[in-house]
Design an enzyme around this catalytic site. Structure first.
Site, PDB file in Angstrom:
ATOM      1  N   GLN A 251     106.577  51.709  19.866  1.00 23.51           N
ATOM      2  CA  GLN A 251     105.428  51.609  18.968  1.00 23.51           C
ATOM      3  C   GLN A 251     105.868  51.478  17.515  1.00 23.51           C
ATOM      4  O   GLN A 251     105.182  50.838  16.707  1.00 23.51           O
ATOM      5  CB  GLN A 251     104.522  52.827  19.135  1.00 23.51           C
ATOM      6  CG  GLN A 251     103.883  52.934  20.510  1.00 23.51           C
ATOM      7  CD  GLN A 251     103.042  51.715  20.859  1.00 23.51           C
ATOM      8  OE1 GLN A 251     102.084  51.389  20.162  1.00 23.51           O
ATOM      9  NE2 GLN A 251     103.408  51.028  21.934  1.00 23.51           N
ATOM     10  N   HIS A 254     105.906  48.014  15.743  1.00 24.41           N
ATOM     11  CA  HIS A 254     104.717  47.326  15.243  1.00 24.41           C
ATOM     12  C   HIS A 254     104.832  47.016  13.755  1.00 24.41           C
ATOM     13  O   HIS A 254     104.346  45.990  13.290  1.00 24.41           O
ATOM     14  CB  HIS A 254     103.471  48.178  15.484  1.00 24.41           C
ATOM     15  CG  HIS A 254     102.845  47.961  16.829  1.00 24.41           C
ATOM     16  ND1 HIS A 254     101.967  46.935  17.087  1.00 24.41           N
ATOM     17  CD2 HIS A 254     102.981  48.634  17.994  1.00 24.41           C
ATOM     18  CE1 HIS A 254     101.589  46.991  18.349  1.00 24.41           C
ATOM     19  NE2 HIS A 254     102.187  48.010  18.929  1.00 24.41           N
ATOM     20  N   GLU A 319      96.524  57.896  17.273  1.00 23.73           N
ATOM     21  CA  GLU A 319      95.978  56.728  17.974  1.00 23.73           C
ATOM     22  C   GLU A 319      96.401  56.748  19.443  1.00 23.73           C
ATOM     23  O   GLU A 319      95.574  56.691  20.344  1.00 23.73           O
ATOM     24  CB  GLU A 319      96.465  55.452  17.292  1.00 23.73           C
ATOM     25  CG  GLU A 319      95.982  54.177  17.967  1.00 23.73           C
ATOM     26  CD  GLU A 319      96.630  52.926  17.417  1.00 23.73           C
ATOM     27  OE1 GLU A 319      96.122  51.835  17.703  1.00 23.73           O
ATOM     28  OE2 GLU A 319      97.668  53.037  16.722  1.00 23.73           O
ATOM     29  N   HIS A 320      97.704  56.787  19.686  1.00 20.48           N
ATOM     30  CA  HIS A 320      98.246  56.867  21.047  1.00 20.48           C
ATOM     31  C   HIS A 320      98.936  58.213  21.208  1.00 20.48           C
ATOM     32  O   HIS A 320      99.842  58.535  20.430  1.00 20.48           O
ATOM     33  CB  HIS A 320      99.289  55.778  21.301  1.00 20.48           C
ATOM     34  CG  HIS A 320      98.827  54.386  21.002  1.00 20.48           C
ATOM     35  ND1 HIS A 320      99.149  53.728  19.820  1.00 20.48           N
ATOM     36  CD2 HIS A 320      98.079  53.529  21.726  1.00 20.48           C
ATOM     37  CE1 HIS A 320      98.621  52.517  19.848  1.00 20.48           C
ATOM     38  NE2 HIS A 320      97.968  52.363  20.994  1.00 20.48           N
ATOM     39  N   ASP A 353      98.732  48.948  25.606  1.00 22.06           N
ATOM     40  CA  ASP A 353      98.716  47.823  24.673  1.00 22.06           C
ATOM     41  C   ASP A 353      98.570  46.491  25.387  1.00 22.06           C
ATOM     42  O   ASP A 353      97.926  45.572  24.869  1.00 22.06           O
ATOM     43  CB  ASP A 353     100.018  47.795  23.865  1.00 22.06           C
ATOM     44  CG  ASP A 353     100.045  48.812  22.749  1.00 22.06           C
ATOM     45  OD1 ASP A 353      98.982  49.365  22.419  1.00 22.06           O
ATOM     46  OD2 ASP A 353     101.139  49.060  22.209  1.00 22.06           O
ATOM     47  N   HIS A 413      51.803  59.573   6.508  1.00 19.08           N
ATOM     48  CA  HIS A 413      52.185  59.838   7.895  1.00 19.08           C
ATOM     49  C   HIS A 413      51.162  60.755   8.559  1.00 19.08           C
ATOM     50  O   HIS A 413      50.765  60.558   9.720  1.00 19.08           O
ATOM     51  CB  HIS A 413      53.561  60.521   7.948  1.00 19.08           C
ATOM     52  CG  HIS A 413      54.713  59.619   7.652  1.00 19.08           C
ATOM     53  ND1 HIS A 413      54.904  59.023   6.430  1.00 19.08           N
ATOM     54  CD2 HIS A 413      55.773  59.227   8.442  1.00 19.08           C
ATOM     55  CE1 HIS A 413      56.017  58.302   6.460  1.00 19.08           C
ATOM     56  NE2 HIS A 413      56.565  58.408   7.676  1.00 19.08           N
TER      57      HIS A 413
END
Length: 439
Positions: A251, A254, A319-320, A353, A413
């Protein structure tokens, strides 16, 4: 209390992860395209991608020609992955129940799920041609029932990314445009002479694409505010240090700003993982990204037990989150803040992924505290409807509405409730020149 074996490099702590003028540049491009439409889009595509075809939209004949160039094994693999994604999305859709309930005699309340009319999917090119993003954004939208999905991807060094186009086509895109960057996102959001606007944007991208989505949010919906990819591993003494190191670096590649964090109950494991990373990095083809990511954003923490590990992991809201422990499913009960959970050594983040079928568009930068990732429900509007068919029930609601609205000083109302109480139950209307009578 945790022991930090590795923390982010202090020398890089103050380094900005994006250009300081990203916001201003994106504002300028949006304003220009808003004013000049297709002409501005064409100029930006020529400037940034050196791409200026007669039409950015691919014709059916062009798509067929491109798909025919893609190797058969690549097509087979795309179709396999898309079956995985489609199956999971269809099960998600089936879990969303429409209903109608009668809460009082004659008072009917209901819930419906309506697909948005048009979605825009951005599939990045650049450093990596992320054709998997086509599955996640386009196919999920089509599974939700979105009738029009517009998909954009940039040319890569002046060439058509054949496999990405094939993935977009097989996922069900209704329009495919070879157009990248901010100009693609703005075209989909605002519309131009040659492209009708969409109602929602989805898909990852660089800092400029992410900023464009942020600035356009409100005029259109978006999937998530995206940041750098993140991985967090929770491991005990049973974890394989080599596998753990490989998964962290998988990862980190990335980008140079991608956090990679290990939380472990074993100091020995933590030190072995650091050693393994140091051995792997020099020979890694993507070390130019993974190396700075590990140096500047890599962390290793040793904690007393797994309860402390899960508690610390939740503060990251990663995230992961990968669980490499003797009993990985325990994390399902112990943890609450994560984009996606990957349980056990047999389940790596890279599966999520690329191939396993769950969506890889996930919350970053702590957003997992309050949201999950992209899913079929994101493309649906959950709406309600109401119907009162019993006059006595309407009169009762009218009486309560009149009192409740006046507590809030909403006289108009209150009067809407009053007239129904008067018409259906003969209640007085002291504010009206004449009483409302039953018809």
């Amino acid at each position: 209390m945790s022991l930090a074996l590795k923390t982010p490099d202090a020398r890089s702590a103050a380094v900005a992860t994006s250009l300081p003028d990203v916001r201003e540049k994106v504002e300028s491009i949006i304003a220009d395209i808003r004013t000049r439409g297709d002409q501005a889009v064409r100029e930006y595509s020529a400037r940034f991608d050196r791409w200026e075809p007669e039409s950015f939209r691919l014709s059916p004949e062009q798509i067929a020609e491109i798909v025919a160039r893609v190797p058969e094994q690549v097509i087979d693999d795309i179709e396999f992955v898309q079956r995985q994604v489609r199956t999971f999305a269809e099960h998600q859709l089936a879990s969303m129940r429409e209903f109608e309930v009668e809460t009082l005699p004659g008072v009917h309340l209901g819930q419906k799920h309506i697909p948005i009319a048009a979605a825009g999917a951005y599939v990045p090119g650049g450093r990596y041609p992320l054709l998997a993003s086509a599955h996640m954004t386009i196919l999920t939208a089509k599974a939700a029932g979105v009738p029009r999905v517009v998909a954009c991807t940039p040319p890569i060094r002046g060439e058509i990314p054949d496999a990405t186009v094939a993935a977009m086509h097989l996922a069900g895109a209704d329009e495919i445009h070879l157009l990248g960057g901010v100009q693609a996102v703005v075209s989909m959001a605002l519309g131009t002479e040659s492209m009708a606007p969409v109602d929602m944007l989805a898909g990852p991208g660089n800092a400029f694409v992410a900023e464009a989505k942020r600035q356009l949010f409100g005029e259109v919906g978006i999937d998530l505010f995206a940041g750098p990819t993140e991985v967090l591993v929770v491991a005990d003494e049973t974890a394989d240090p080599f596998v753990t190191a490989v998964d962290l670096l998988s990862q980190a590649e990335h980008g140079p700003d991608s956090p990679a964090v290990l939380i472990t109950t074993s100091e020995s494991l933590g030190r072995q993982v650091i050693d393994e990373v140091d051995k792997l990095l020099p020979e890694m083809p993507t070390r130019d990204n993974a190396g700075p990511a590990w140096r500047d954003h890599g962390e290793v923490h040793v904690v007393a037990d797994l309860d402390e590990a899960y508690e610390l992991a939740d503060t990251y809201a990663g995230e992961h989150v990968q669980i490499l422990t003797a009993n990985p499913r325990e994390a399902l009960e112990k943890m609450r803040n994560y984009g996606a959970l990957f349980l056990g050594e047999g389940t790596c983040v890279s599966y999520g992924d690329k191939v396993i079928g769950t969506n890889h568009v996930l919350p970053t930068r702590g957003a997992a505290r309050y949201t999950g990732g992209l899913w079929v429900g994101k493309y649906l509007k959950t709406v309600t409807y109401q119907e009162v068919t019993d006059e006595a029930a309407s009169a009762r609601l009218g009486e309560v509405c009149g009192r409740a609205a006046r507590v809030e000083l909403f006289e108009g109302h209150a009067r809407s409730g009053d007239v129904r109480a008067a018409k259906y139950a003969g209640a007085p209307l002291p504010w009206a020149p004449g009483a409302v009578t039953r018809s």
